[in-house]
Design an enzyme around this catalytic site. Structure first.
Site, mmCIF file in Angstrom:
data_model
loop_
_atom_site.group_PDB
_atom_site.id
_atom_site.type_symbol
_atom_site.label_atom_id
_atom_site.label_comp_id
_atom_site.label_asym_id
_atom_site.label_seq_id
_atom_site.Cartn_x
_atom_site.Cartn_y
_atom_site.Cartn_z
ATOM 1 N N LYS A 1 -0.555 0.245 1.176
ATOM 2 C CA LYS A 1 -1.792 0.694 0.527
ATOM 3 C C LYS A 1 -2.959 0.751 1.532
ATOM 4 C CE LYS A 1 -0.365 -0.938 -4.055
ATOM 5 N NZ LYS A 1 -0.728 -1.761 -5.249
ATOM 6 N N TYR B 1 1.205 6.216 -10.568
ATOM 7 C CA TYR B 1 0.867 5.132 -11.500
ATOM 8 C C TYR B 1 0.794 5.618 -12.948
ATOM 9 C CZ TYR B 1 0.108 2.091 -7.497
ATOM 10 O OH TYR B 1 0.282 1.328 -6.372
ATOM 11 N N ASN C 1 -3.740 -5.238 -2.965
ATOM 12 C CA ASN C 1 -2.631 -6.165 -2.687
ATOM 13 C C ASN C 1 -1.630 -5.614 -1.668
ATOM 14 O OD1 ASN C 1 -1.543 -4.253 -4.332
ATOM 15 N ND2 ASN C 1 -0.857 -5.647 -5.936
ATOM 16 N N HIS D 1 3.031 -1.440 -2.277
ATOM 17 C CA HIS D 1 3.708 -1.098 -3.533
ATOM 18 C C HIS D 1 5.199 -0.981 -3.248
ATOM 19 C CE1 HIS D 1 4.793 1.297 -7.134
ATOM 20 N NE2 HIS D 1 5.574 1.960 -6.291
ATOM 21 N N GLU E 1 9.408 8.067 -8.133
ATOM 22 C CA GLU E 1 8.348 7.924 -7.132
ATOM 23 C C GLU E 1 8.724 8.625 -5.821
ATOM 24 O OE1 GLU E 1 7.666 3.666 -7.090
ATOM 25 O OE2 GLU E 1 7.068 3.697 -9.204
HETATM 26 O O1 CDP Z 1 2.464 -3.353 -8.171
HETATM 27 P P1 CDP Z 1 3.165 -4.150 -9.231
HETATM 28 O O2 CDP Z 1 4.386 -3.453 -9.808
HETATM 29 O O3 CDP Z 1 3.456 -5.548 -8.791
HETATM 30 O O4 CDP Z 1 2.123 -4.336 -10.429
HETATM 31 P P2 CDP Z 1 1.761 -3.380 -11.663
HETATM 32 O O5 CDP Z 1 1.518 -4.256 -12.832
HETATM 33 O O6 CDP Z 1 2.784 -2.285 -11.809
HETATM 34 O O7 CDP Z 1 0.359 -2.743 -11.243
HETATM 35 C C1 CDP Z 1 0.293 -1.697 -10.306
HETATM 36 C C2 CDP Z 1 -0.902 -1.959 -9.399
HETATM 37 O O8 CDP Z 1 -2.101 -1.910 -10.171
HETATM 38 C C3 CDP Z 1 -0.943 -3.350 -8.754
HETATM 39 O O9 CDP Z 1 -0.128 -3.438 -7.605
HETATM 40 C C4 CDP Z 1 -2.412 -3.514 -8.446
HETATM 41 O O10 CDP Z 1 -2.789 -2.807 -7.263
HETATM 42 C C5 CDP Z 1 -3.071 -2.806 -9.643
HETATM 43 N N1 CDP Z 1 -3.487 -3.736 -10.719
HETATM 44 C C6 CDP Z 1 -4.841 -4.019 -10.885
HETATM 45 O O11 CDP Z 1 -5.680 -3.492 -10.146
HETATM 46 N N2 CDP Z 1 -5.233 -4.886 -11.897
HETATM 47 C C7 CDP Z 1 -4.334 -5.450 -12.718
HETATM 48 N N3 CDP Z 1 -4.748 -6.267 -13.675
HETATM 49 C C8 CDP Z 1 -2.971 -5.166 -12.546
HETATM 50 C C9 CDP Z 1 -2.570 -4.311 -11.542
#
Ligand code: CDP
Ligand code: MG
Length: 131
Positions: free
Chosen positions: A9, A49, A112, A115, A126
């Site tokens: 990212k 996303y 974070n 991805h 994806e």
């Molecule tokens: O990336 P991952 O699959 O671990 O998490 P996700 O629940 O699929 O969320 C996708 C991305 O959205 C995360 O990696 C974060 O960058 C962002 N996110 C966020 O900004 N705030 C949240 N409460 C949850 C996710």
């Protein structure tokens, strides 16, 4: 053999962490078979996303992932999907153990560092956006 989709990212690319992250992926025994650096369009970020469209963090996530260059890659290996998810660690860097990529380099619940696809269906979908 399994193929997965991974994206470094903008927070990590802007700090020059691509090589260290690639090193960790390859040191774990997985292989990066294709990679490309680019700036996501809002349309590409929205497709990536798609499952989060409508959630309270969606706009923030799209603004962040389009804020600078990312590195997208195709990663191959036995159980590549599960192993990549283990390498990156949990979504929230505060909860991610040291030694995981997010635990070491993530700075917030949104920023974070990396991805990785979470299922064979997501990996295929994806990958098709970028390769
Ligand atoms: O990336 P991952 O699959 O671990 O998490 P996700 O629940 O699929 O969320 C996708 C991305 O959205 C995360 O990696 C974060 O960058 C962002 N996110 C966020 O900004 N705030 C949240 N409460 C949850 C996710
Ligand atoms: Mg996810």
């Amino acid at each position: 053999m399994e193929t997965t989709f991974v994206m470094i990212k903008p927070d990590a690319v802007s700090r020059g962490l691509e090589n260290e992250i690639l090193r960790r992926i390859e040191a774990s025994g997985l292989r990066v078979v294709e990679k490309r650096k680019l700036r996501l369009s809002r349309e590409q970020a929205g497709r990536l996303y798609e499952s989060h469209r409508g959630k309270d963090f969606f706009e923030k996530l799209i603004n962040f992932t389009t804020s600078g260059e990312v590195e997208v890659m195709k990663v191959v290996g036995e159980n590549a999907i599960r192993r990549m998810r283990e390498l990156i660690g949990p979504t929230d860097p505060v909860k991610a153990p040291k030694g995981t990529i997010r635990g070491d380099y993530g700075t917030s619940g949104t920023e974070n560092a990396i991805h990785a696809a979470d299922s064979p269906e997501s990996a295929e979908r994806e990958l098709s956006i970028f390769f």
